[in-house]
Motif scaffolding. Sequence first.
Motif, PDB file in Angstrom:
ATOM      1  N   SER A 136       6.621  12.553  -1.257  1.00  0.00           N
ATOM      2  CA  SER A 136       6.667  11.816  -2.522  1.00  0.00           C
ATOM      3  C   SER A 136       8.058  11.839  -3.139  1.00  0.00           C
ATOM      4  O   SER A 136       8.525  10.831  -3.686  1.00  0.00           O
ATOM      5  N   TYR A 158       3.721   8.016   0.451  1.00  0.00           N
ATOM      6  CA  TYR A 158       3.899   9.276  -0.277  1.00  0.00           C
ATOM      7  C   TYR A 158       2.812  10.314   0.015  1.00  0.00           C
ATOM      8  O   TYR A 158       2.955  11.475  -0.377  1.00  0.00           O
ATOM      9  N   GLN A 159       1.740   9.935   0.699  1.00  0.00           N
ATOM     10  CA  GLN A 159       0.678  10.889   1.016  1.00  0.00           C
ATOM     11  C   GLN A 159       0.906  11.533   2.380  1.00  0.00           C
ATOM     12  O   GLN A 159       1.469  10.928   3.290  1.00  0.00           O
ATOM     13  N   TRP A 172      -6.879   2.834  -7.066  1.00  0.00           N
ATOM     14  CA  TRP A 172      -6.774   4.165  -6.463  1.00  0.00           C
ATOM     15  C   TRP A 172      -6.848   4.025  -4.944  1.00  0.00           C
ATOM     16  O   TRP A 172      -7.564   3.159  -4.435  1.00  0.00           O
ATOM     17  N   PRO A 173      -6.143   4.882  -4.203  1.00  0.00           N
ATOM     18  CA  PRO A 173      -6.230   4.826  -2.737  1.00  0.00           C
ATOM     19  C   PRO A 173      -7.640   5.157  -2.267  1.00  0.00           C
ATOM     20  O   PRO A 173      -8.296   6.050  -2.814  1.00  0.00           O
ATOM     21  N   ASP A 191      -1.933  11.177  -7.415  1.00  0.00           N
ATOM     22  CA  ASP A 191      -1.923   9.720  -7.269  1.00  0.00           C
ATOM     23  C   ASP A 191      -1.659   9.050  -8.611  1.00  0.00           C
ATOM     24  O   ASP A 191      -0.951   8.045  -8.680  1.00  0.00           O
ATOM     25  N   TRP A 249       0.852  -1.190   0.000  1.00  0.00           N
ATOM     26  CA  TRP A 249       0.000   0.000   0.000  1.00  0.00           C
ATOM     27  C   TRP A 249       0.893   1.248   0.000  1.00  0.00           C
ATOM     28  O   TRP A 249       1.031   1.936   1.025  1.00  0.00           O
ATOM     29  N   THR A 294       2.829  16.348   1.021  1.00  0.00           N
ATOM     30  CA  THR A 294       2.748  15.199   0.120  1.00  0.00           C
ATOM     31  C   THR A 294       3.833  15.274  -0.943  1.00  0.00           C
ATOM     32  O   THR A 294       4.464  14.260  -1.280  1.00  0.00           O
ATOM     33  N   THR A 346      -8.024   9.021  -0.905  1.00  0.00           N
ATOM     34  CA  THR A 346      -8.083  10.194  -1.765  1.00  0.00           C
ATOM     35  C   THR A 346      -8.852   9.967  -3.062  1.00  0.00           C
ATOM     36  O   THR A 346      -9.239  10.932  -3.720  1.00  0.00           O
ATOM     37  N   SER A 390       0.673   4.221  -1.044  1.00  0.00           N
ATOM     38  CA  SER A 390       0.126   5.574  -0.833  1.00  0.00           C
ATOM     39  C   SER A 390       0.447   6.086   0.568  1.00  0.00           C
ATOM     40  O   SER A 390       0.616   7.288   0.771  1.00  0.00           O
ATOM     41  N   TYR A 391       0.570   5.171   1.542  1.00  0.00           N
ATOM     42  CA  TYR A 391       0.913   5.597   2.899  1.00  0.00           C
ATOM     43  C   TYR A 391       2.332   6.166   2.960  1.00  0.00           C
ATOM     44  O   TYR A 391       2.662   6.900   3.893  1.00  0.00           O
ATOM     45  N   ARG A 411       1.512   6.619  -8.934  1.00  0.00           N
ATOM     46  CA  ARG A 411       1.269   5.205  -9.179  1.00  0.00           C
ATOM     47  C   ARG A 411       1.837   4.776 -10.543  1.00  0.00           C
ATOM     48  O   ARG A 411       2.349   3.661 -10.697  1.00  0.00           O
TER      49      ARG A 411
END
Length: 348
Positions: A71, A59-60, A96-97, A106, A54, A67, A100, A56-57, A110
């Motif tokens: 990132s 880079y968000q 998609w996360p 994203d 996962w 962010t 968001t 996104s954790y 990604r």
Amino acid sequence: MSNPTVYMWPKASPHNKYSELLTKSIEDNGLQVEHYDKRNPLKPSKGDIVHMHWPSYSYQASSFPLTLIKSLFFAGLLLFLKARGVRLFWTVHNVWPHSTGKSKWDYRMRKFILSVCNKGFVLSESVKQEVTETFGVSADKLIVTPHGHYVDAYVGTGTDIRGRFGIPPEQFLFLFVGRINAYKGVEKLVEAFLSLKLESAGLLIAGKVDDGYSLDYIDPINDGRIKVYPQFVDDRELVDFLKAGDVMVLPYNQITTSGSAILALSHFKPVVAPRLGSLSEYIAEGCGILYDPDDPDGLRKALAKSIDMNMSEAEKHISKKLAELDWQGIAGKMIKVYTGTKRYEVNV
């Protein structure tokens, strides 16, 4: 030549046993697995594997400036690992996360992650197609490895859930268990269930309610057949809740792959769900009822149809599907992809 070390990111999660079960299966097949520790991010060396789940954790952040900074550090880390000869992999659990949704940032991140990874793992053919179309990556870069089952992953406490909520033992019970938020479609489930007007059926909704969402709309329209437990259902009681229900209902508005559906099947509970994402590949013929999400009456008709299911036949179909979701086969396929060779023996 020694076998590589797999750095699972993460090796275990407090909210999902997927990584833990995958790790055990890979270890059973002879590879060492360690948790990828961000406190020691440069530990993997040439030939080792870093497997993300996962990202996104990583880079968000709470604001876009943060962010952006986070990132850049994350992207730099991946590029450094790549240059060092570390093999990078990402299991795309969600296109998609959830936090968001679809955003331009994203999309960029990604797409970048997929570009630097040696391969990406996806949990179904439908997700593979969506990822290739969304991010413009070659289909050859994505390997389908199904989400493994949860058989024996959880142990119940023996709590009588029906007794706790005053649900008669003979009543047919629809069950929803999991985090509750806007995309889960719980309000549609409540509406469809009440429209059935079946005194012989009940509905139990259990799970932590996300901030910004409320179940207050249920009380004014509840005729007593709906029981609500707006609390996190921990691993110790999850099996108890599943045993209480006859059918699991997952009326999602959007979904990529549902661990909840696989969890239900792992406890031989048929699933009612929309024909979205990879659900049609997991809820195979006889394992539940899929409905057209564009049909405003689809969920209600599916609920009514599920009451008449032959549960003995459903169990046979579910057993067959669970055999396809065996972790040993999944781990064996991943190891061959990790190493890019078949020289490692796997216990498939």
